[in-house]
Design a protein around this motif. Structure first.
Motif, PDB file in Angstrom:
ATOM      1  N   TYR A 189      42.865 -55.844 -89.648  1.00 50.52           N
ATOM      2  CA  TYR A 189      42.150 -56.865 -90.422  1.00 50.52           C
ATOM      3  C   TYR A 189      42.766 -57.114 -91.798  1.00 50.52           C
ATOM      4  CZ  TYR A 189      38.550 -56.744 -86.784  1.00 50.52           C
ATOM      5  OH  TYR A 189      37.884 -56.819 -85.592  1.00 50.52           O
ATOM      6  N   TYR A 190      43.528 -56.144 -92.340  1.00 55.18           N
ATOM      7  CA  TYR A 190      44.077 -56.336 -93.689  1.00 55.18           C
ATOM      8  C   TYR A 190      45.168 -57.415 -93.710  1.00 55.18           C
ATOM      9  CZ  TYR A 190      48.418 -53.812 -92.562  1.00 55.18           C
ATOM     10  OH  TYR A 190      49.625 -53.451 -92.016  1.00 55.18           O
ATOM     11  N   VAL A 191      45.651 -57.796 -92.534  1.00 53.70           N
ATOM     12  CA  VAL A 191      46.806 -58.692 -92.511  1.00 53.70           C
ATOM     13  C   VAL A 191      46.648 -59.787 -91.422  1.00 53.70           C
ATOM     14  CG1 VAL A 191      48.200 -57.215 -90.986  1.00 53.70           C
ATOM     15  CG2 VAL A 191      49.348 -58.505 -92.778  1.00 53.70           C
ATOM     16  N   LYS A 242      45.234 -47.712 -94.024  1.00 57.11           N
ATOM     17  CA  LYS A 242      46.233 -48.638 -94.579  1.00 57.11           C
ATOM     18  C   LYS A 242      46.886 -49.492 -93.489  1.00 57.11           C
ATOM     19  CE  LYS A 242      50.617 -46.136 -94.748  1.00 57.11           C
ATOM     20  NZ  LYS A 242      51.849 -46.011 -95.471  1.00 57.11           N
ATOM     21  N   PHE A 243      46.766 -49.062 -92.221  1.00 64.39           N
ATOM     22  CA  PHE A 243      47.283 -49.878 -91.124  1.00 64.39           C
ATOM     23  C   PHE A 243      46.152 -50.578 -90.355  1.00 64.39           C
ATOM     24  CE2 PHE A 243      51.171 -46.929 -91.022  1.00 64.39           C
ATOM     25  CZ  PHE A 243      51.913 -47.817 -91.788  1.00 64.39           C
ATOM     26  N   GLY A 244      44.945 -50.549 -90.922  1.00 63.21           N
ATOM     27  CA  GLY A 244      43.815 -51.252 -90.290  1.00 63.21           C
ATOM     28  C   GLY A 244      43.476 -50.692 -88.917  1.00 63.21           C
ATOM     29  N   GLN A 245      43.552 -49.363 -88.772  1.00 61.50           N
ATOM     30  CA  GLN A 245      43.352 -48.776 -87.446  1.00 61.50           C
ATOM     31  C   GLN A 245      41.871 -48.552 -87.108  1.00 61.50           C
ATOM     32  OE1 GLN A 245      45.997 -45.363 -87.405  1.00 61.50           O
ATOM     33  NE2 GLN A 245      47.796 -46.652 -87.050  1.00 61.50           N
ATOM     34  N   ASN A 246      41.354 -49.388 -86.233  1.00 60.05           N
ATOM     35  CA  ASN A 246      40.024 -49.218 -85.642  1.00 60.05           C
ATOM     36  C   ASN A 246      40.238 -49.373 -84.142  1.00 60.05           C
ATOM     37  OD1 ASN A 246      39.464 -50.892 -88.413  1.00 60.05           O
ATOM     38  ND2 ASN A 246      37.939 -49.321 -88.068  1.00 60.05           N
ATOM     39  N   PHE A 247      40.197 -48.244 -83.438  1.00 59.17           N
ATOM     40  CA  PHE A 247      40.581 -48.258 -82.020  1.00 59.17           C
ATOM     41  C   PHE A 247      39.415 -48.724 -81.150  1.00 59.17           C
ATOM     42  CE2 PHE A 247      43.148 -44.837 -84.063  1.00 59.17           C
ATOM     43  CZ  PHE A 247      44.377 -45.474 -83.972  1.00 59.17           C
ATOM     44  N   LEU A 248      39.729 -49.550 -80.161  1.00 60.23           N
ATOM     45  CA  LEU A 248      38.691 -50.045 -79.243  1.00 60.23           C
ATOM     46  C   LEU A 248      38.260 -48.933 -78.293  1.00 60.23           C
ATOM     47  CD1 LEU A 248      39.787 -53.648 -78.255  1.00 60.23           C
ATOM     48  CD2 LEU A 248      37.489 -52.932 -78.950  1.00 60.23           C
ATOM     49  N   CYS A 297      55.204 -54.519 -76.929  1.00 55.11           N
ATOM     50  CA  CYS A 297      54.299 -54.127 -78.009  1.00 55.11           C
ATOM     51  C   CYS A 297      55.093 -53.969 -79.299  1.00 55.11           C
ATOM     52  CB  CYS A 297      53.642 -52.786 -77.719  1.00 55.11           C
ATOM     53  SG  CYS A 297      52.704 -52.755 -76.192  1.00 55.11           S
ATOM     54  N   VAL A 298      54.490 -54.388 -80.410  1.00 54.04           N
ATOM     55  CA  VAL A 298      55.108 -54.154 -81.718  1.00 54.04           C
ATOM     56  C   VAL A 298      54.121 -53.331 -82.539  1.00 54.04           C
ATOM     57  CG1 VAL A 298      55.996 -55.235 -83.808  1.00 54.04           C
ATOM     58  CG2 VAL A 298      56.425 -56.302 -81.594  1.00 54.04           C
ATOM     59  N   GLU A 299      54.520 -52.110 -82.889  1.00 51.16           N
ATOM     60  CA  GLU A 299      53.618 -51.185 -83.585  1.00 51.16           C
ATOM     61  C   GLU A 299      54.321 -50.639 -84.835  1.00 51.16           C
ATOM     62  OE1 GLU A 299      50.227 -49.835 -83.285  1.00 51.16           O
ATOM     63  OE2 GLU A 299      51.040 -49.135 -85.190  1.00 51.16           O
ATOM     64  N   ILE A 300      53.628 -50.685 -85.967  1.00 54.80           N
ATOM     65  CA  ILE A 300      54.230 -50.275 -87.242  1.00 54.80           C
ATOM     66  C   ILE A 300      54.152 -48.762 -87.473  1.00 54.80           C
ATOM     67  CG2 ILE A 300      52.164 -50.436 -88.725  1.00 54.80           C
ATOM     68  CD1 ILE A 300      53.903 -51.982 -90.754  1.00 54.80           C
ATOM     69  N   ASP A 301      53.178 -48.101 -86.868  1.00 48.74           N
ATOM     70  CA  ASP A 301      52.899 -46.694 -87.208  1.00 48.74           C
ATOM     71  C   ASP A 301      53.645 -45.731 -86.270  1.00 48.74           C
ATOM     72  OD1 ASP A 301      51.924 -44.274 -87.986  1.00 48.74           O
ATOM     73  OD2 ASP A 301      49.815 -44.709 -87.516  1.00 48.74           O
ATOM     74  N   GLU A 302      54.753 -45.181 -86.774  1.00 51.33           N
ATOM     75  CA  GLU A 302      55.602 -44.307 -85.934  1.00 51.33           C
ATOM     76  C   GLU A 302      54.912 -42.993 -85.565  1.00 51.33           C
ATOM     77  OE1 GLU A 302      59.479 -44.302 -85.667  1.00 51.33           O
ATOM     78  OE2 GLU A 302      59.906 -46.114 -86.818  1.00 51.33           O
ATOM     79  N   GLN A 357      58.096 -51.439 -85.306  1.00 50.58           N
ATOM     80  CA  GLN A 357      58.392 -52.229 -86.500  1.00 50.58           C
ATOM     81  C   GLN A 357      57.190 -53.062 -86.923  1.00 50.58           C
ATOM     82  OE1 GLN A 357      61.612 -53.767 -84.150  1.00 50.58           O
ATOM     83  NE2 GLN A 357      60.918 -55.867 -84.425  1.00 50.58           N
ATOM     84  N   ASP A 358      57.334 -53.677 -88.090  1.00 44.10           N
ATOM     85  CA  ASP A 358      56.307 -54.548 -88.655  1.00 44.10           C
ATOM     86  C   ASP A 358      56.404 -55.902 -87.959  1.00 44.10           C
ATOM     87  OD1 ASP A 358      54.856 -56.288 -90.260  1.00 44.10           O
ATOM     88  OD2 ASP A 358      55.563 -55.416 -92.146  1.00 44.10           O
ATOM     89  N   ILE A 359      55.298 -56.403 -87.448  1.00 44.85           N
ATOM     90  CA  ILE A 359      55.348 -57.696 -86.739  1.00 44.85           C
ATOM     91  C   ILE A 359      55.827 -58.808 -87.676  1.00 44.85           C
ATOM     92  CG2 ILE A 359      52.881 -58.243 -87.155  1.00 44.85           C
ATOM     93  CD1 ILE A 359      54.840 -59.163 -83.995  1.00 44.85           C
TER      94      ILE A 359
END
Ligand code: SAM
Length: 288
Positions: A128-130, A24-30, A74-79, A100-102
């Motif tokens: 990618y979802y956003v 749901k947060f589009g997490q695909n780590f490099l 850095c701005v990261e939504i997932d605590e 927080q949400d960018i």
């Protein structure tokens, strides 16, 4: 802290903290060091720069940005990632993370506080979802960003870079090209991420214009572009006479056809054939 750019290290860190990539947060780590370094290089960052990284994840790219930039916000939504970044970024003294949400971040305030108003450089492997809302949210803040270097779906990169007459060309191409000069700098296969996304990716570099390359009333121009591509298969005169609205202003078929004729264009032309220059010229005529 050891570098994270390998599948083994990424898996080990995720396992250590019991983290699962959240769809749901589009997490695909490099997990590919060459790609991470390629993104940093394409962004052209130096020790003079303050970088905004959207979605640091477990900090893979952040570690590299921290070495190369003066400061990284850095701005990261997932605590859930708090304890991970506390460890992976423990040696990175020039990095600050905002949880927080960018899209709800006051970017003006952030730029003033972090870089004394000097334009920031944005670097990100975007969720990618956003992607589109984030890019437009950044680009509309004219003057705040010097450049934006981001991983996006290849299909989105192709749409952004497309020119008139191609299948990919549309309102997104024109909006991004109004604010910046886009270039695809890297093609990236799914194997460079953990978990692997279902789509191919590309790194896009957007060099922001100090001033838009065309002159027109912005609201009117964007209303014109939106209405032209809402009904893609209709002629421009037909689409605009049914779908255009800016404030109280609507357009008749006759006035669109007259404006097109004045510009030496066919009354049957479709929106997808017009360049940004031509859309701006049409907006100036119709808004005179
Ligand atoms: N930068 C990391 C990397 O390359 O491995 C992670 C990239 S991952 C594709 C996208 C990141 O953006 C995730 O960490 C996700 O939690 C974060 N994210 C998703 N939506 C966000 C939002 N609206 N605001 C800020 N961060 C967001």
């Amino acid at each position: 802290m050891q570098k994270l750019t390998s599948p083994g290290m990424t898996r080990a860190v995720l396992a250590q903290f019991g983290i699962h990539a959240r769809k749901k947060f589009g997490q695909n780590f490099l997990i590919d060091g060459n790609i991470v370094r390629g993104i940093a290089e394409a962004s052209g960052i130096t020790k003079e720069d303050c970088v905004l990284e959207i979605g640091p994840g477990i900090g893979t790219m952040t570690q590299v940005l921290s070495e190369q930039a003066g400061r990284v916000i850095c701005v990261e939504i997932d605590e859930n990632l708090r304890p991970v970044l506390a460890q992976t970024l423990e040696d990175c003294e020039n990095v600050e993370v905002l949880w927080q949400d960018i899209l709800r971040t006051d970017l003006q305030e952030l730029a003033e506080r972090c870089s004394d108003g000097k334009p920031l450089k944005v670097v990100a492997n975007l969720p990618y979802y956003v992607t589109t809302p984030i890019l437009l949210y950044l680009l509309e803040k004219k003057g705040l960003f010097e450049s934006i270097t981001v991983m996006v779906q290849k299909e989105v990169a192709d749409r952004i870079c497309a020119g008139p007459g191609s299948r990919e060309y549309g309102a997104l191409s024109l909006a991004v090209q109004y604010y910046s000069r886009p270039d695809v700098v890297l093609r990236v296969p799914p194997s460079c991420f953990l978990p692997r996304p279902a789509v191919e990716s590309a790194v896009l570099h957007l060099q922001a214009y100090e001033k838009p390359p065309v002159e027109a009333d912005e609201k009117f121009l964007f209303a014109l572009i939106r209405a032209s591509f809402n009904q893609r298969r209709k002629t421009l005169a037909n689409g605009l006479s049914h779908g255009f609205l800016c404030g109280n202003r609507t357009l008749s078929r006759a006035e669109v056809e007259t404006a097109l004729a004045d510009m030496g264009l066919s009354p049957d032309i479709r929106g997808e054939k017009l360049s940004l220059d031509q859309f701006a010229a049409l907006a100036r005529r119709l808004n005179a």
